[in-house]
Write an enzyme that holds these catalytic residues in place. Structure first.
Site, mmCIF file in Angstrom:
data_model
loop_
_atom_site.group_PDB
_atom_site.id
_atom_site.type_symbol
_atom_site.label_atom_id
_atom_site.label_comp_id
_atom_site.label_asym_id
_atom_site.label_seq_id
_atom_site.Cartn_x
_atom_site.Cartn_y
_atom_site.Cartn_z
ATOM 1 N N ASP A 30 0.850 -1.191 0.000
ATOM 2 C CA ASP A 30 0.000 0.000 0.000
ATOM 3 C C ASP A 30 0.892 1.249 0.000
ATOM 4 O O ASP A 30 1.884 1.313 0.733
ATOM 5 C CB ASP A 30 -0.923 -0.001 1.225
ATOM 6 C CG ASP A 30 -2.069 0.979 1.082
ATOM 7 O OD1 ASP A 30 -3.225 0.546 1.017
ATOM 8 O OD2 ASP A 30 -1.791 2.207 1.041
ATOM 9 N N ILE A 31 0.505 2.232 -0.792
ATOM 10 C CA ILE A 31 1.321 3.445 -0.928
ATOM 11 C C ILE A 31 1.307 4.276 0.364
ATOM 12 O O ILE A 31 2.223 5.072 0.599
ATOM 13 C CB ILE A 31 0.814 4.271 -2.149
ATOM 14 C CG1 ILE A 31 1.905 5.148 -2.716
ATOM 15 C CG2 ILE A 31 -0.434 5.062 -1.825
ATOM 16 C CD1 ILE A 31 1.586 5.705 -4.101
ATOM 17 N N ASN A 86 -12.871 -3.108 2.413
ATOM 18 C CA ASN A 86 -13.836 -2.023 2.546
ATOM 19 C C ASN A 86 -14.769 -2.070 1.340
ATOM 20 O O ASN A 86 -14.302 -2.028 0.196
ATOM 21 C CB ASN A 86 -13.113 -0.676 2.586
ATOM 22 C CG ASN A 86 -12.174 -0.569 3.773
ATOM 23 O OD1 ASN A 86 -12.520 -0.988 4.871
ATOM 24 N ND2 ASN A 86 -10.987 -0.029 3.555
ATOM 25 N N HIS A 99 -10.519 -5.489 -3.358
ATOM 26 C CA HIS A 99 -9.197 -5.767 -2.794
ATOM 27 C C HIS A 99 -9.310 -6.070 -1.313
ATOM 28 O O HIS A 99 -10.236 -5.640 -0.634
ATOM 29 C CB HIS A 99 -8.238 -4.582 -2.996
ATOM 30 C CG HIS A 99 -8.752 -3.268 -2.490
ATOM 31 N ND1 HIS A 99 -9.630 -2.488 -3.211
ATOM 32 C CD2 HIS A 99 -8.523 -2.589 -1.337
ATOM 33 C CE1 HIS A 99 -9.919 -1.397 -2.522
ATOM 34 N NE2 HIS A 99 -9.258 -1.432 -1.376
HETATM 35 P P1 5GP Z 1 -9.785 1.400 0.118
HETATM 36 O O1 5GP Z 1 -10.216 2.544 0.985
HETATM 37 O O2 5GP Z 1 -10.364 1.496 -1.281
HETATM 38 O O3 5GP Z 1 -10.036 0.073 0.764
HETATM 39 O O4 5GP Z 1 -8.206 1.534 0.045
HETATM 40 C C1 5GP Z 1 -7.489 1.779 -1.113
HETATM 41 C C2 5GP Z 1 -6.023 1.713 -0.734
HETATM 42 O O5 5GP Z 1 -5.260 1.841 -1.926
HETATM 43 C C3 5GP Z 1 -5.568 2.830 0.221
HETATM 44 O O6 5GP Z 1 -5.032 2.246 1.413
HETATM 45 C C4 5GP Z 1 -4.512 3.583 -0.583
HETATM 46 O O7 5GP Z 1 -3.409 3.989 0.215
HETATM 47 C C5 5GP Z 1 -4.099 2.581 -1.644
HETATM 48 N N1 5GP Z 1 -3.678 3.177 -2.906
HETATM 49 C C6 5GP Z 1 -4.347 4.118 -3.609
HETATM 50 N N2 5GP Z 1 -3.684 4.429 -4.733
HETATM 51 C C7 5GP Z 1 -2.562 3.656 -4.736
HETATM 52 C C8 5GP Z 1 -1.473 3.523 -5.649
HETATM 53 O O8 5GP Z 1 -1.394 4.174 -6.690
HETATM 54 N N3 5GP Z 1 -0.496 2.639 -5.317
HETATM 55 C C9 5GP Z 1 -0.559 1.879 -4.177
HETATM 56 N N4 5GP Z 1 0.458 1.031 -3.976
HETATM 57 N N5 5GP Z 1 -1.571 1.988 -3.308
HETATM 58 C C10 5GP Z 1 -2.558 2.852 -3.577
#
Ligand code: 5GP
Ligand code: ZN
Length: 113
Positions: A30-31, A86, A99
């Site tokens: 995760d970034i 989520n 995911h």
């Molecule tokens: P969600 O809230 O949709 O469950 O989480 C999405 C996750 O994706 C977040 O924790 C966010 O930090 C991660 N994320 C978003 N864009 C990128 C990206 O471009 N690269 C990576 N490695 N993670 C990402």
């Protein structure tokens, strides 16, 4: 899918720190990590949410969970980890490509917020 950031990572159009990959699954860091280990596990098939899953996707979802155990072991998370997904706005889903977050490396509080 064209405008999906995770599909772009699958297609190597944008970089990510990939830790595991097979025919159906990609696992990368995760970034914005919220734990010492914070990985994202995604199917290579674009599926927006759990509400979009079809019967034929059961194998893919099983593959994700098999990857979770395998990667967690490789990352030394024998003491434990958490697998979270989520779904939609109330859960704070930001990326609409299904995911799991795999988090570990510290004690994790329960329940999450
Ligand atoms: P969600 O809230 O949709 O469950 O989480 C999405 C996750 O994706 C977040 O924790 C966010 O930090 C991660 N994320 C978003 N864009 C990128 C990206 O471009 N690269 C990576 N490695 N993670 C990402
Ligand atoms: Zn996608």
């Amino acid at each position: 899918m064209q405008d999906c950031i995770f599909c772009k990572i699958i297609n190597k159009e944008i970089p990510a720190e990939i830790v595991y990959e097979n025919d159906s699954v990609l696992v990368f860091k995760d970034i914005r990590p919220a734990a010492p280990v914070h990985l994202l596990l995604i199917p290579k098939k674009h599926i927006p949410t759990f509400f979009d899953l079809e019967e034929k996707d059961s194998g893919i979802m099983g593959d994700l969970q098999l990857a979770a155990g395998r990667v967690a072991r490789e990352m030394g998370l024998e003491k434990g980890f958490r697998l979270i997904s989520n779904c939609n706005q109330d859960a704070g889903q930001l990326v609409f490509h299904i995911h799991y977050h795999l988090m570990g490396g510290r004690p994790l509080h329960w329940p999450p917020g």
